[in-house]
Design an enzyme around this catalytic site. Structure first.
Site: not given
Ligand code: 13P
Length: 251
Positions: A9-11, A95, A97, A167, A173, A213, A234-235
């Site tokens: 997920n590149w956000k 998600h 967020e 999640e 994050g 994470s 994510g990251g």
């Molecule tokens: P991180 O891997 O950066 O914690 O993000 C997880 C996430 O929200 C994937 O959708």
């Protein structure tokens, strides 16, 4: 028997040029990966470039969100058929967020999951408890409600076409991953709920991903848990080498 899924997920990161170069690098690295389903989720503006770049590879492309209506006067929204038309096979829905900053609820998630299926997309439905909910001991209730309401009114055959991503919000994050045992406990409970609202065979075949994470140095132990079928990253998905190491997890 459940093919693992590793989704990035590149956000809200990467311009078109940056997206293209990241996926190009990834394509080189994963050219011989056949036992893991690899998905990347760029921002809307990069979807076209990424879809063009993954031609001839097994990498699949997801959108990070969509509206539930197929078209209409909804300024600023993108519909399921537009996501499909752009070349996506999957879409991330609900998600944390989006729930946190854009007021998404289990009810809007349910509309979107149904709309995704109607458009021929595979929804990756995200669920997970906040830190306050975990500390209050309500994790299982919260997650159960998210699954039941997210899939409300759906037939087992439709539920079987979905992917779930668990999640925990406190792990996103923050560098604070759930321990494999904490994640496994919730994954097992989710599978139990799918057995109730779908069937035991739907539960047995449902891919349940862990997110929060996920990094090259914790993916292996997470994937050793019997009910963890992959990861939503994510990251660590923003660099080709770290994402590739996650794709190449060792059980
Ligand atoms: P991180 O891997 O950066 O914690 O993000 C997880 C996430 O929200 C994937 O959708």
């Amino acid at each position: 028997m459940r093919t693992p899924v590793i989704a990035g997920n590149w956000k809200m990161h990467n311009t078109i040029a940056e997206s293209r170069s990241l996926v190009r690098e990834l394509k080189q690295l994963i050219h011989d990966v056949t036992d893991v389903e690899v998905i990347v989720a760029p921002v809307f503006t990069s979807i076209g470039a990424v879809v063009a770049e993954v031609q001839g590879s097994s990498i699949k492309v997801a959108a990070q969100n969509m509206h539930w209506e197929m078209q209409g006067a909804y300024t600023g929204e993108v519909s399921p058929r537009m996501v499909k038309d752009a070349g996506c096979s999957h879409v991330i829905i609900g998600h944390s967020e989006r729930r946190q900053y854009f007021a998404e609820t289990n009810q809007t998630v349910n509309k979107k999951v149904r709309a995704a299926l109607a458009a021929g997309l595979t929804p990756i439905m995200c669920i997970g408890e906040t830190l306050a909910e975990r500390e209050a001991g309500t994790t299982m209730q919260v997650v159960a409600e998210q699954v039941r309401e997210g899939f409300a009114g759906m037939q087992a055959t439709d539920i079987s076409c979905c992917i779930i991503a668990y999640e925990p919000v406190w792990a996103i994050g923050t560098g604070k991953t759930a321990t494999p045992a904490q994640a496994e406990e919730v994954h097992q409970a989710i599978r139990g709920i799918i057995a109730e609202i779908g069937s035991s065979s739907v539960a047995a075949s449902m891919r349940i991903l862990y997110g929060g994470s996920v990094k090259p140095d914790n993916i292996d132990e997470l994937m050793r848990e019997p009910d963890i079928d992959g990861a939503l990253v994510g990251g660590a998905s923003l660099k080709a080498d770290s994402f590739f190491r996650i794709v190449r997890f060792q059980r």
